[in-house]
Design an enzyme around this catalytic site. Structure first.
Site, mmCIF file in Angstrom:
data_model
loop_
_atom_site.group_PDB
_atom_site.id
_atom_site.type_symbol
_atom_site.label_atom_id
_atom_site.label_comp_id
_atom_site.label_asym_id
_atom_site.label_seq_id
_atom_site.Cartn_x
_atom_site.Cartn_y
_atom_site.Cartn_z
ATOM 1 C CD GLU A 216 -2.890 1.316 2.397
ATOM 2 O OE1 GLU A 216 -3.770 2.072 2.072
ATOM 3 O OE2 GLU A 216 -2.603 0.820 3.386
ATOM 4 C CD GLU B 65 -7.708 2.075 5.511
ATOM 5 O OE1 GLU B 65 -7.130 1.506 6.321
ATOM 6 O OE2 GLU B 65 -7.547 2.472 4.273
#
EC number: 5.3.1.22
Length: 255
Positions: A137, A235
């Site tokens: 990520e 998220e």
């Protein structure tokens, strides 16, 4: 595409325990959940709640978090990958998230990139043996993560390509990408096969989609055109009761 609630934040105000958050996600019509660190979570209870509800656990984070660009931390990083792969098996997680760690100003970017690719190759080999993929990520350096080495989707995709393992893919977080001024159509063009997971939150504020300035019809349209059929991780930090923000997010995302 289907939605996955990040229960680190969603349903947290309403339910203290993670198993209760999983049941709340199921009651809200969600097919999947995800969370961040795992060592402080009751994994046996989490797995039980997943089995009871049929909800999937899309991802959790390799822990403890260690640097990919600092060779002095590589042994600890690989140990964390081994431990986290075992925990993922126990919990039923479908993927493990890794980030780069902070940049080393005294070392060239090219050298740090090569160092990260080297250790990711070793980590991907462990993931292949376990049958659980890792997702790398990139994180924005403009708001939440100043000093992080990997803040570019393009460079993250380069790393995944150089590692060349089916068990390493990119986690494309549309929030981090947008904060860094990237356009998803441009950064993903021709390379979306290297992406393993997608997460979303609006800009500014990292709140629910529909609360900010992102053109979600366009962003989700891009994912559809690229053929994405996986989880879209919610998220975000809810502004208000989770179910109200979830309704806003669903309307914005048309999912």
């Amino acid at each position: 595409m289907y939605l996955a609630a990040c229960i680190e934040w969603l349903f947290a105000a309403e339910h203290q325990s993670f198993p209760d958050r999983i049941h709340a996600a199921k009651a809200a019509g969600l097919k999947a959940v995800e969370f961040h660190l795992w060592r402080d979570k009751p994994l046996d209870d989490v797995r039980r709640a997943l089995d009871e509800t049929g909800v999937r656990l899309t991802s959790m984070v390799v822990e403890p978090r260690r640097s990919l660009v600092d060779p002095a931390q590589h042994d600890e990083f690989l140990a964390a990958v081994r431990d986290s792969l075992q925990a993922a098996k126990e919990a039923g997680a479908q993927a493990l998230v890794v980030a780069s760690g902070f940049t080393r100003p005294e070392v060239s970017r090219q050298e740090q990139h090569a160092i990260a690719v080297g250790v990711l190759k070793r980590a991907a080999a462990l993931a292949e043996q376990a049958g659980i993929p890792l997702v790398l990520e990139p994180l924005n350096t403009r708001v939440e993560h100043p000093g992080m080495f990997l803040d570019s989707t393009a460079e993250g995709l380069d790393m995944v390509e150089e590692v060349g393992s089916p068990n390493l893919r990119l986690l494309y977080d549309m929030y981090h990408s947008t904060v860094m001024g990237e356009d998803p159509a441009q950064v993903l063009a021709g390379r979306f096969h290297l992406v393993g997971h997608v997460q979303v939150a609006d800009v500014p504020g990292r709140h629910q989609p529909g609360s900010g300035t992102v053109d979600w019809a366009r962003y989700i349209g891009i994912l559809r055109e690229l053929g994405y059929t996986g989880a879209v991780g919610l998220e975000y930090k809810p502004q208000g009761p989770t179910l109200e923000t979830l309704a806003t997010a669903r309307a914005a995302l048309s999912l």
